[in-house]
Design an enzyme around this catalytic site. Structure first.
Site, PDB file in Angstrom:
ATOM      1  N   VAL A  25       0.843  -1.204   0.000  1.00  0.00           N
ATOM      2  CA  VAL A  25       0.000   0.000   0.000  1.00  0.00           C
ATOM      3  C   VAL A  25       0.877   1.252   0.000  1.00  0.00           C
ATOM      4  CG1 VAL A  25      -1.733   1.312   1.258  1.00  0.00           C
ATOM      5  CG2 VAL A  25      -1.924  -1.177   1.117  1.00  0.00           C
ATOM      6  N   PRO A 181     -16.534  -1.174 -39.298  1.00  0.00           N
ATOM      7  CA  PRO A 181     -17.436  -1.527 -40.395  1.00  0.00           C
ATOM      8  C   PRO A 181     -18.766  -0.780 -40.399  1.00  0.00           C
ATOM      9  CG  PRO A 181     -17.502  -3.213 -38.718  1.00  0.00           C
ATOM     10  CD  PRO A 181     -16.423  -2.259 -38.305  1.00  0.00           C
ATOM     11  N   ASP A 204     -16.709  10.023 -44.080  1.00  0.00           N
ATOM     12  CA  ASP A 204     -16.970   9.192 -45.244  1.00  0.00           C
ATOM     13  C   ASP A 204     -18.378   8.604 -45.187  1.00  0.00           C
ATOM     14  OD1 ASP A 204     -14.650   9.498 -46.623  1.00  0.00           O
ATOM     15  OD2 ASP A 204     -13.721   7.635 -45.956  1.00  0.00           O
ATOM     16  N   LYS A 226     -18.325   9.009 -50.699  1.00  0.00           N
ATOM     17  CA  LYS A 226     -18.214   8.559 -52.081  1.00  0.00           C
ATOM     18  C   LYS A 226     -19.099   7.343 -52.279  1.00  0.00           C
ATOM     19  CE  LYS A 226     -13.312   9.873 -52.113  1.00  0.00           C
ATOM     20  NZ  LYS A 226     -11.922   9.371 -52.276  1.00  0.00           N
TER      21      LYS A 226
END
Length: 418
Positions: A25, A181, A204, A226
């Protein structure tokens, strides 16, 4: 509700602090004090290995004897953890008389100071936020609360953005964050934290866009998404946008699907930023090349079936991929050229009966798995209207997919999963 504790942060850098006791401790207390910059003296007839190492490293001074009155002279703070109640009480009495705040590990009622459970996280612009939790002298409860707060900090659920005016003289920082993903829970904790601190987010189409709803109203979101064959914002312009906002002093997150360095042009964006002297952090993401097949129950490698795999974005390089049955091929962004890709794989030596699976919208609301063979997959995909985003997996590992098992020889299409 008790109000006998006044929460306070102590700046003890360069100030003398005494630790009485040499066990584990005391070692933890001493290590934390050294990290905070204190000049630490340990008073104990013996010390454990961790304290001995700190002494050998010159971080701690060791007085090798029992505690004596007068050991607290000049100290700003004392931690006592001897395991002997009589010694702890003696130190606490001396600290009270000398007006030195005292932390006692064995008896909280003797203490005039209490060590909280602490969580820290880095802040945009430098420095860190420190969260201290007291739970009415219940350290285990404090730790549980601390851990919950730390989890919320790491997840980006707590507000971390600066609210004071930004420094116009400094450039902002850029983080290239792989969002995984698409499912919000599959972004890394570091990515989530940086997103919560961002002034500008350049996003994106396949990034976890649901996270944008959690951003403050004044965060600038620039959509550069895109679609196949449609790139409304060229890559050079994306690079320029990131640099422009960062040079204006904003902290920018470039939020991508998958991983920034797996067909994500993260390397180009990093080079553009570094050419302008900007600090760039790259946060890896879970690439769709392995995660989307996994969502359909397909491992890209499997003992006895596949020893390796190749990831491609088109059909041009298919001829150089090993044609062995134990090598998996993963095609990204290949829906429009599926028939041509399947034909080239057969021409390169693959058996026309090789299993194929197409996983649409992995982890998304319309996730669906279409299975077939190199000879049949293009017709089956056309029949059901397969569309992007989709990942195509070629190889014997497809036989492990529940969709293949349900379809028998691959003559049917699985129901949507999501």
């Amino acid at each position: 509700m008790s109000a006998d504790i006044y929460p306070l942060g102590l700046r003890i850098t360069g100030r003398p602090v005494v630790v009485v006791g040499g066990g584990p401790v005391a070692a933890r207390r001493a290590a934390a004090l050294v990290e905070a910059g204190a000049h630490v003296t340990v008073v104990a007839p013996w010390v454990c290995e961790d304290v001995a190492d700190a002494v050998d490293a010159g971080d701690v001074r060791w007085v090798r004897r029992d505690y004596l009155s007068g050991d607290l002279d000049g100290a700003w703070l004392v931690h006592v953890a001897t395991g002997d109640p009589s010694v702890d009480a003696e130190v606490a009495r001396d600290a009270e008389q000398d007006r030195v705040f005292c932390v006692t590990a064995g008896d909280a009622d003797l203490a005039t100071a209490h060590v909280p459970a602490v969580a820290r996280t880095a802040l945009d612009g430098g420095g860190q936020a420190t969260i201290s939790v007291h739970a009415h002298r219940d350290p285990r409860r404090a730790v549980r609360i601390r851990d919950a707060v730390a989890g919320a900090l790491q997840s980006g659920a707590l507000p971390l953005r600066r609210v004071r005016a930004r420094d116009e003289t400094r450039a902002g920082r850029v983080a290239l964050v792989g969002g995984g993903p698409g499912a919000t829970g599959l972004i890394t904790a570091r990515g989530r934290t940086l997103l919560a601190q961002a002034d500008v987010v350049v996003v994106d189409r396949l990034a976890p866009r649901a996270l944008l709803e959690e951003l403050a109203d004044d965060v600038v979101v620039v959509d550069v998404g895109k679609t196949p064959g449609n790139h409304p914002v060229p890559q050079a312009e994306i690079n320029a946008l990131i640099v422009q906002h960062a040079l204006a002093g904003h902290d920018v997150v470039r939020l991508k699907g998958g991983d920034p360095y797996v067909f994500g042009r993260g390397g180009e964006e990093r080079e553009a930023c570094e050419e302008h002297g900007l600090d760039v952090e790259v946060v890896p993401g879970v690439t769709s090349a392995v995660s989307v097949p996994a969502a359909a129950g397909i491992p890209v490698t499997h003992r006895g079936l596949a020893r390796g795999f190749t990831v491609l974005t088109g059909h041009e390089d298919i001829a150089v991929v090993p044609a062995r049955s134990d090598h998996t091929v993963v095609l990204l962004m290949g829906v429009s050229r599926l028939r041509e890709s399947a034909g080239r794989l057969v021409d390169a030596g693959r058996d026309a009966s090789t299993p194929v699976a197409i996983v649409e919208d992995g982890y998304g609301a319309r996730q669906r798995v279409t299975v077939g063979t190199l000879a049949t997959i293009a017709d089956r995909a056309a029949a059901v209207g397969v569309r992007s985003p989709a990942v195509t997996v070629v190889g014997d590992v497809v036989r492990l997919a529940p969709a293949w098992t349900m379809a028998g020889d691959g003559a049917t299409v699985s129901e949507p999963v999501g």
